[in-house]
Design a protein around this motif. Sequence first.
Motif, PDB file in Angstrom:
ATOM      1  N   VAL A   1     147.058  35.118 -20.940  1.00 58.43           N
ATOM      2  CA  VAL A   1     146.842  34.200 -22.066  1.00 58.43           C
ATOM      3  C   VAL A   1     146.218  34.937 -23.254  1.00 58.43           C
ATOM      4  O   VAL A   1     146.567  34.680 -24.409  1.00 58.43           O
ATOM      5  CB  VAL A   1     145.921  33.026 -21.642  1.00 58.43           C
ATOM      6  N   PHE A   2     145.297  35.849 -22.932  1.00 59.47           N
ATOM      7  CA  PHE A   2     144.549  36.548 -23.990  1.00 59.47           C
ATOM      8  C   PHE A   2     144.792  38.050 -23.885  1.00 59.47           C
ATOM      9  O   PHE A   2     143.887  38.818 -23.534  1.00 59.47           O
ATOM     10  CB  PHE A   2     143.054  36.253 -23.862  1.00 59.47           C
ATOM     11  N   PRO A   3     146.020  38.511 -24.192  1.00 58.61           N
ATOM     12  CA  PRO A   3     146.369  39.916 -23.943  1.00 58.61           C
ATOM     13  C   PRO A   3     145.483  40.879 -24.741  1.00 58.61           C
ATOM     14  O   PRO A   3     145.253  40.689 -25.933  1.00 58.61           O
ATOM     15  CB  PRO A   3     147.828  40.011 -24.396  1.00 58.61           C
ATOM     16  N   GLY A   4     144.984  41.886 -24.032  1.00 63.34           N
ATOM     17  CA  GLY A   4     144.194  42.929 -24.694  1.00 63.34           C
ATOM     18  C   GLY A   4     142.725  42.608 -24.836  1.00 63.34           C
ATOM     19  O   GLY A   4     141.939  43.457 -25.270  1.00 63.34           O
ATOM     20  N   VAL A   5     142.359  41.371 -24.486  1.00 61.40           N
ATOM     21  CA  VAL A   5     140.941  41.002 -24.627  1.00 61.40           C
ATOM     22  C   VAL A   5     140.163  41.425 -23.383  1.00 61.40           C
ATOM     23  O   VAL A   5     140.665  41.334 -22.269  1.00 61.40           O
ATOM     24  CB  VAL A   5     140.812  39.475 -24.854  1.00 61.40           C
ATOM     25  N   ASP A   6     138.947  41.916 -23.579  1.00 61.49           N
ATOM     26  CA  ASP A   6     138.057  42.236 -22.462  1.00 61.49           C
ATOM     27  C   ASP A   6     137.562  40.908 -21.878  1.00 61.49           C
ATOM     28  O   ASP A   6     136.705  40.237 -22.456  1.00 61.49           O
ATOM     29  CB  ASP A   6     136.894  43.078 -22.987  1.00 61.49           C
ATOM     30  N   ILE A   7     138.121  40.519 -20.730  1.00 58.52           N
ATOM     31  CA  ILE A   7     137.868  39.176 -20.186  1.00 58.52           C
ATOM     32  C   ILE A   7     136.396  39.012 -19.757  1.00 58.52           C
ATOM     33  O   ILE A   7     135.812  37.938 -19.905  1.00 58.52           O
ATOM     34  CB  ILE A   7     138.823  38.866 -19.006  1.00 58.52           C
ATOM     35  N   GLY A   8     135.797  40.087 -19.255  1.00 61.29           N
ATOM     36  CA  GLY A   8     134.379  40.018 -18.899  1.00 61.29           C
ATOM     37  C   GLY A   8     133.517  39.698 -20.115  1.00 61.29           C
ATOM     38  O   GLY A   8     132.633  38.842 -20.067  1.00 61.29           O
ATOM     39  N   GLN A   9     133.842  40.392 -21.206  1.00 57.12           N
ATOM     40  CA  GLN A   9     133.122  40.178 -22.470  1.00 57.12           C
ATOM     41  C   GLN A   9     133.345  38.746 -22.984  1.00 57.12           C
ATOM     42  O   GLN A   9     132.407  38.085 -23.446  1.00 57.12           O
ATOM     43  CB  GLN A   9     133.684  41.171 -23.491  1.00 57.12           C
TER      44      GLN A   9
END
Lengths: 441, 441
Positions: free
Chosen positions: B62-70
Motif C-alpha cells: 500500500v505504501f511502497p518505499g515507506v519505512d513501515i516501522g517508522q
Amino acid sequence: MANDSWIPDYKPSSDFSLANIPFGIISTPDYQTPRPAIAIGDSALDLKTWLATINEEKLLDVFPGVDIGQLNHALNQPTLNTFAALGRPVHRIVRNGIQELLRRDTPFQQLLRNNEEARAKALKRLSEVTMHLPMEIGDYTDFYAGYHHAYAVGVMFRGPENALQPNYMHLPVGYHGRASSIVVDGTPIRRPVGQILLDPKAEPKRPMTGPTRKLDIELELGCFISKANEMGEPVDVKQAEEHIFGYVLLNDWSARDIQAWEYVPLGPFNGKNFGTTISAWVVLADALEPFKMKSEIENRTELQGYLKEAGEKGVFDIKLEVDLTTADGSTTTIGRTSSKYLMWSFPQMIAHHTLGGCPLRPGDLLGSGTISGPGGVEERGSLLEMTENGKKEVLLAGMNTRTFLKDGDSVSLRGFCADNGSGVRVGFGRCAGTIYSAVQR
Amino acid sequence: MANDSWIPDYKPSSDFSLANIPFGIISTPDYQTPRPAIAIGDSALDLKTWLATINEEKLLDVFPGVDIGQLNHALNQPTLNTFAALGRPVHRIVRNGIQELLRRDTPFQQLLRNNEEARAKALKRLSEVTMHLPMEIGDYTDFYAGYHHAYAVGVMFRGPENALQPNYMHLPVGYHGRASSIVVDGTPIRRPVGQILLDPKAEPKRPMTGPTRKLDIELELGCFISKANEMGEPVDVKQAEEHIFGYVLLNDWSARDIQAWEYVPLGPFNGKNFGTTISAWVVLADALEPFKMKSEIENRTELQGYLKEAGEKGVFDIKLEVDLTTADGSTTTIGRTSSKYLMWSFPQMIAHHTLGGCPLRPGDLLGSGTISGPGGVEERGSLLEMTENGKKEVLLAGMNTRTFLKDGDSVSLRGFCADNGSGVRVGFGRCAGTIYSAVQR
C-alpha cells in the motif's frame, strides 16, 4: 543556616552558594542523557544519579512530606518542566533538603559527603558538564517593564514629550516572542539577514536585503512559570508568586534596523526571533526572596485593581553587568544596572497576562524587558541606548570602539544579589553568546 | 483516480472526499487514547488501530518505499508532529495509498473493505469520535497577508491616504502569537476581561477593567510546518513547499477594545491571546495542489530576491464562509470570501520568517491574517470591517442584529475547494466556537 559547605573549594562568595542551589539540566561525556542537577560552588550534583543511589526511606528524611516516587519521576526527565509543575511548596522542601545535605555540619553525612560511591557517580566539576536548556519552553512573552529603557528609547524616537505611550503606566506592556530560538548560555548567534530601509526619508521607500548593521543586546531578567492556570481562569496577582518557578538572565538579541522597518503595526518579528540567550541555571524564587524590595520607579498612576499587590516589595535588587569581549580577547564591562529599576513585578506581569484567560504552562518564559538605570551610558542595558542609536561610540579596552556588535564579539551578562552583612551571594552564572557571520548571499 | 469509494454513504461532494484524505487526532468512548486518523465521507479511519491489524509486508504494497516501522511509530503518537516530520514525499505516498485502499475498485480489498475485523476495529462514524488538537504547536505566528482586510482596517484608523504602512507591499508583515490558547473546533471561548479605554479622547486617559465589548472573529487560513530548518539556516522560497504539512481553518478571536489600548508599540497581546480556534482535520498540501492559482492581488512593488517564487501560482482558491448562530438557534452566513485574496503565499511567509535564521519546527502554525474580499460587507472576514468598528449593524436571521459578538453566539467557519468539472470537493470541515460569559469581578 550555617553558610558553609563541605563541597571541595567551596566559597560562600560563589554565584552558586549554599544560599542559592540553582537547578539546571546537564550532561557529561560518560553519560550523555540530559538530566536535572543543582550547582554548588564549582560543582554540579547530578540529582537523577544521586537519587538512584539512595533508598526511598532515607530520601524522606531529607525531603520530608514529599512524594518520593513523584520526585524521582520529575528528576528523571530531560527538562525541569515536570519538577517545576510539582509546585513551589515542593521546590522549597527540595531546596532546603539539598542545603542540609551540602552544609558542612550536614545531618545526612552517609547520603553524600561520606558516601564515596554516591560522590563519585553524582558529583561533577562544572568544567566537566555540558549545560542544556533547563526547560522546554512552550511560549515566550517579552515585557517592557524597564522604565528607564522605555523612556530613553521613547525620547530617541519621539522626543521627551511623548517618550512613553499613554498605556505605559497603566499596564505591563508585553508581546509574544519566539520560543524556538531560545538557546542556552554559550550557543553561538548568527548575525541575521533581513529587510532594511537604509534611507528612511527617501520616497518611494526602497528597502534592501542584507546582514543587520545594528546588532544589539537587551539585558533582561527571565522568569519561568511553574504552576499552570486553566484557559479562561485568570491568576490573581496575590497568588501569582505560587506560579513562579525561578529566574534566569536573558539576552534578547535585537537587530535594530530590521526591527525599525518591520515593526509597524504588529510589533517586532525578524528583528528579534533569530536568537534569545538565557543563563543555564534557574535560580529558584525562594533563593531570591531575601533580596526583594520596593521598585525604584514610582508610579503615581492609580492602578487597576487586578494589578494591586498585597505588599510593596515587588522587585529584586539583582546587580546586573554586561561584558563585551572583542575578537582580540579584550573585555570591557559596558553596562552596570539593577533589576530594581523594573516598574512592574513578575506577579503583576502574570496577573496582566492571564487577565483575559490566557493559559500559562510550566516552562513558559517571561522576559522583563531591557533593564537600564537612571544614570549615564554606563547604566544602560542596550547598545541602542549607550550609543544613541549608533550616533556615539562606546570606548572599549584594547583601543576598540563599538556602536553595534561586530562578528566575533562576545557578550556576557552577569547577575547577582549580595548581602553585605553576611557575605552571602546568590548569582546566576553566565549568559553569553558570540556573534558569527551572516549567511552569504 | 476514480472518484468513488466503497465507504458507506460516501458522496464525492463531501468535504472529506477521496480527493482529500485529511489527517486528524481522534479518540472514541471505548478507546480514549488520542491517535491519528483520516476522514473519509462521514467516517474516520483510525490509522493506529488499522496498521496494527495488517502485517508489515502487505503495508509495503500500500505504501511502497515507506519505512513501515517508522510509519508505525509516527502513527502511534498522540499528535501528528512525528508523522509531519517524515516529510512531504512520505505524506504523498501515504495519502495515495489510503486513496487506493478506499476507492471502490481498490486492489487492497482484503486489507479493509472485505476485512470485517479491521473494519469493525478501525472504521468509525465521525459522529462517534472526539477530535483533539492535531499537532502539538510549538510556536504560532500570525501574518497579515489579507490585502483587503489590511487596507479596510487601515482606512478605518488612518484614512485612505495612509491605509497601508510603507512596509506592507515589501514583506509579509507578521507577529508572534500565543500557542497555549490554540484550541480545536468546538471548544467554548470565554469572553475576555481586559483594560479598555472607553473614551480615547479624554485627558488624562483613564482605562477601566472589564469584559470586552468588541469581541470579534478573524477568518484565516492556517498552515502547519512539517520539516524543520536549523537555527541560522534560512529556507529558500523555492524549497518552502517541502516544509509545509497541510492547512486548517483558523479563527483568531479578537477583542478590539483591549487590542486598541494595548497594542502600541509592541503589537497585539491580550486582545488576541485568550483563544484561537482551528479546524480539526489537516488538509494535506498535496490535496490542495490542484486548486493553486495566481493571487488576485497585484503587487507592482519590485520584490526582494528572497521573496521571488519560481511560478506565479502561489495561493489557493478556497471558498470561505462565516456562519453566525445566535442563542435562539438562527444561523446567518455573514461573510463569503476566498483565500485567493491573500497577497503573500505561505512559501513567501516561510522564506521571510526564516530569513534571519529563525528555526521553524514540525507542528509550528502560521496564520494567513484575516481574509476579506474586495466587495461589500458580505465579503469581509471580521466584524470590525462589516460594522465599521461598531458603527453599523449586521442584520441577522430571526430579527437579530450584531455589531460585535454576544455571549451565547456561535461562529463557524467553513472552507472548501470545488472542481466544477468533476464535482470533486476538498473541504476543511467545521471551525466553530461558542462564546460564554466573562469572569465575574
